[in-house]
Design an enzyme around this catalytic site. Structure first.
Site, mmCIF file in Angstrom:
data_model
loop_
_atom_site.group_PDB
_atom_site.id
_atom_site.type_symbol
_atom_site.label_atom_id
_atom_site.label_comp_id
_atom_site.label_asym_id
_atom_site.label_seq_id
_atom_site.Cartn_x
_atom_site.Cartn_y
_atom_site.Cartn_z
ATOM 1 N N SER A 53 -14.953 -16.596 11.272
ATOM 2 C CA SER A 53 -16.392 -16.637 11.039
ATOM 3 C C SER A 53 -17.010 -15.311 10.624
ATOM 4 O O SER A 53 -18.129 -15.279 10.128
ATOM 5 C CB SER A 53 -17.107 -17.141 12.299
ATOM 6 O OG SER A 53 -16.785 -16.326 13.415
ATOM 7 N N GLN A 54 -16.292 -14.201 10.791
ATOM 8 C CA GLN A 54 -16.875 -12.900 10.471
ATOM 9 C C GLN A 54 -17.189 -12.736 8.992
ATOM 10 O O GLN A 54 -18.122 -12.034 8.614
ATOM 11 C CB GLN A 54 -15.940 -11.777 10.918
ATOM 12 C CG GLN A 54 -16.103 -11.398 12.382
ATOM 13 C CD GLN A 54 -15.399 -10.101 12.705
ATOM 14 O OE1 GLN A 54 -14.196 -9.984 12.483
ATOM 15 N NE2 GLN A 54 -16.136 -9.139 13.203
ATOM 16 N N ALA A 84 -17.070 1.565 16.325
ATOM 17 C CA ALA A 84 -18.235 0.940 16.957
ATOM 18 C C ALA A 84 -18.939 -0.028 16.018
ATOM 19 O O ALA A 84 -20.090 -0.375 16.236
ATOM 20 C CB ALA A 84 -19.213 2.022 17.431
ATOM 21 N N GLY A 85 -18.247 -0.451 14.971
ATOM 22 C CA GLY A 85 -18.822 -1.415 14.036
ATOM 23 C C GLY A 85 -18.699 -2.835 14.554
ATOM 24 O O GLY A 85 -18.387 -3.074 15.726
ATOM 25 N N CYS A 89 -11.875 -5.715 5.306
ATOM 26 C CA CYS A 89 -10.561 -5.185 5.673
ATOM 27 C C CYS A 89 -9.420 -5.926 4.987
ATOM 28 O O CYS A 89 -8.259 -5.522 5.117
ATOM 29 C CB CYS A 89 -10.370 -5.245 7.189
ATOM 30 S SG CYS A 89 -10.382 -6.908 7.858
#
Length: 423
Positions: free
Chosen positions: A115-116, A190-191, A50
């Site tokens: 952390s993603q 819903a990811g 993103c």
């Protein structure tokens, strides 16, 4: 082979320009395949999140590889080549290694230490491994980057409190409107990001509703947080029962503007999608909009002790990785040198046979072993030392020095590096 990275992110351009380069998984896979099919690129990994789109390639030539990479992205995204060059950061070889490690550690993110990104890096590698666009060069780089990212998370405090875009967005929301206790939070998507948004809201005491194009996925997410699920077809009805809306779809087909919020109780919207899901005109209704533009504008680059510790760990890992890589680069020359010594011993043994034909097998074997021991001892210290010296980032090109001093055939060195072997 050298490593080249082309990075377009929040650090180099606006979110509006970055949105035009956002790639869905299928398009990212197509781009990776296009890259390895080009003239100067042997391996490729494509990462699109993103807040960034990045191309990582193993190249034979810098300028040729850069041209191939930028042209491929330009063709796919419909952006002019010169515009891409202007908005991209380019990293080569040692710089690319440092960027990869910093990226996986969350030190190049909108939210420092988030952390993603580590999971996103791992996911990009797995996809490219499965489709065969990754070889030994990029696999080694990304495997080590993932290990570095894990070390930063576990050994430093930079990732404390589960930092992420979601938590940063909720912090801004809470600062402006108070906590989420008993507020009705509608999560669209819903990811992975939507899942984190739903879990974080539920943990803060909110009542969560999950909406997704696929109702089954929305239901699974809702069940995991004790909420309820609705299909995307009921989004308008769900808005009528929400105080806060969180969107994380990244789907170009979903776009909410002020007209969708008129008459609803929504007071805040969190848009973490790229391209954006929610138009900025909702602020005209008095709705607080927390989006990627706001997160970039309010991000902190403060060099806290935790951040500096993470950066020092990354610097240390970069030095070690490059040292191993440089030592490996000199190895083919060392092997070729030892091979040449073996050939000299063999030639001298043949000459000895012609001059002293009366040697018996035992005597001949003993002479041969003695000559090989002498050659090994003469070469041992220099070859060990040249590997050690080559690990120094400021070292001379000792491999080139060996090739020059011993007049090594370049083709002999290249043969050692070839993946093909004779049996």
């Amino acid at each position: 082979m050298s490593i080249l990275a082309v990075s377009v992110s929040h650090r180099s351009t606006s979110m509006a320009r970055l949105a035009a380069l956002a790639l869905d998984p299928a398009t990212a896979s197509k781009l990776a395949q296009t890259l390895v099919d080009s003239e100067h690129i042997d391996e490729a990994v494509v990462l699109s999140t993103c807040n960034r789109t990045e191309l990582w390639v193993s190249v034979s030539r810098f300028h040729g590889g850069l041209d191939d990479a930028v042209l491929a992205l330009s063709d796919l995204a419909g952006e002019p080549v010169e515009d891409l060059r202007a908005m991209a950061r380019v990293f080569f070889d040692e710089g690319a290694v440092a960027h990869a490690f910093s990226l996986a550690a969350g030190l190049d993110s909108v939210v420092l230490g988030e952390s993603q990104i580590l999971g996103q890096v791992r996911g990009a590698l797995v996809v490219c491994q499965e489709q065969g666009t990754v070889g030994t060069v990029l696999n080694a780089l990304f495997q080590q980057a993932i290990r570095v990212g894990k070390r930063v998370q576990t050994e430093t405090g930079v990732a404390g409190a589960g930092r992420s875009l979601v938590t940063a967005a909720y912090d801004l929301l809470v600062e402006a409107q108070g906590d989420l206790v008993d507020r009705r939070v509608l999560v669209v998507g819903a990811g992975a990001m939507a899942g984190l948004a739903a879990r974080t809201a539920a943990a803060a005491g909110a009542h969560v509703t999950c909406v997704n194009r696929t109702l089954e996925r929305a239901q699974r997410l809702a069940d995991s947080v004790g909420g309820r699920a609705e299909p995307l077809s009921r989004l308008s009805a769900a808005l009528d029962e929400a105080d806060v809306v969180v969107t994380c779809t990244g789907a170009r087909s979903l776009h909410l503007d002020a007209a969708d919020f008129v008459g609803t109780p929504v007071t805040a919207a969190v848009d973490l999608a790229l391209p954006a899901d929610i138009s900025a005109d909702v602020t005209g209704l008095g709705i607080l909009l927390v989006n990627l533009d706001l997160l970039v504008a309010t991000r902190s680059e403060t060099a806290t002790p935790e951040v500096e510790a993470a950066r020092e760990l990354v610097r240390s890992e970069v030095r070690d990785f490059l040292g191993v890589r440089r030592a490996a680069a000199v190895a083919p020359t060392v092997v070729a040198l030892r091979s040449m010594a073996s050939q000299v011993v063999a030639a001298e043994m043949k000459r000895l046979d012609a001059r002293v034909p009366g040697l018996d097998d035992h005597e001949r074997d003993e002479v041969g072993r003695t000559m090989r021991r002498i050659a090994d001892k003469l070469l041992h210290a220099p070859t060990v030392r040249v590997k050690e010296l080559s690990a120094d980032p400021d070292a001379l090109d000792y491999a080139a020095a060996l090739r020059e001093l011993f007049a090594l055939d370049p083709q002999a060195v290249a043969a050692v590096m070839s993946p093909e072997t004779n049996v």
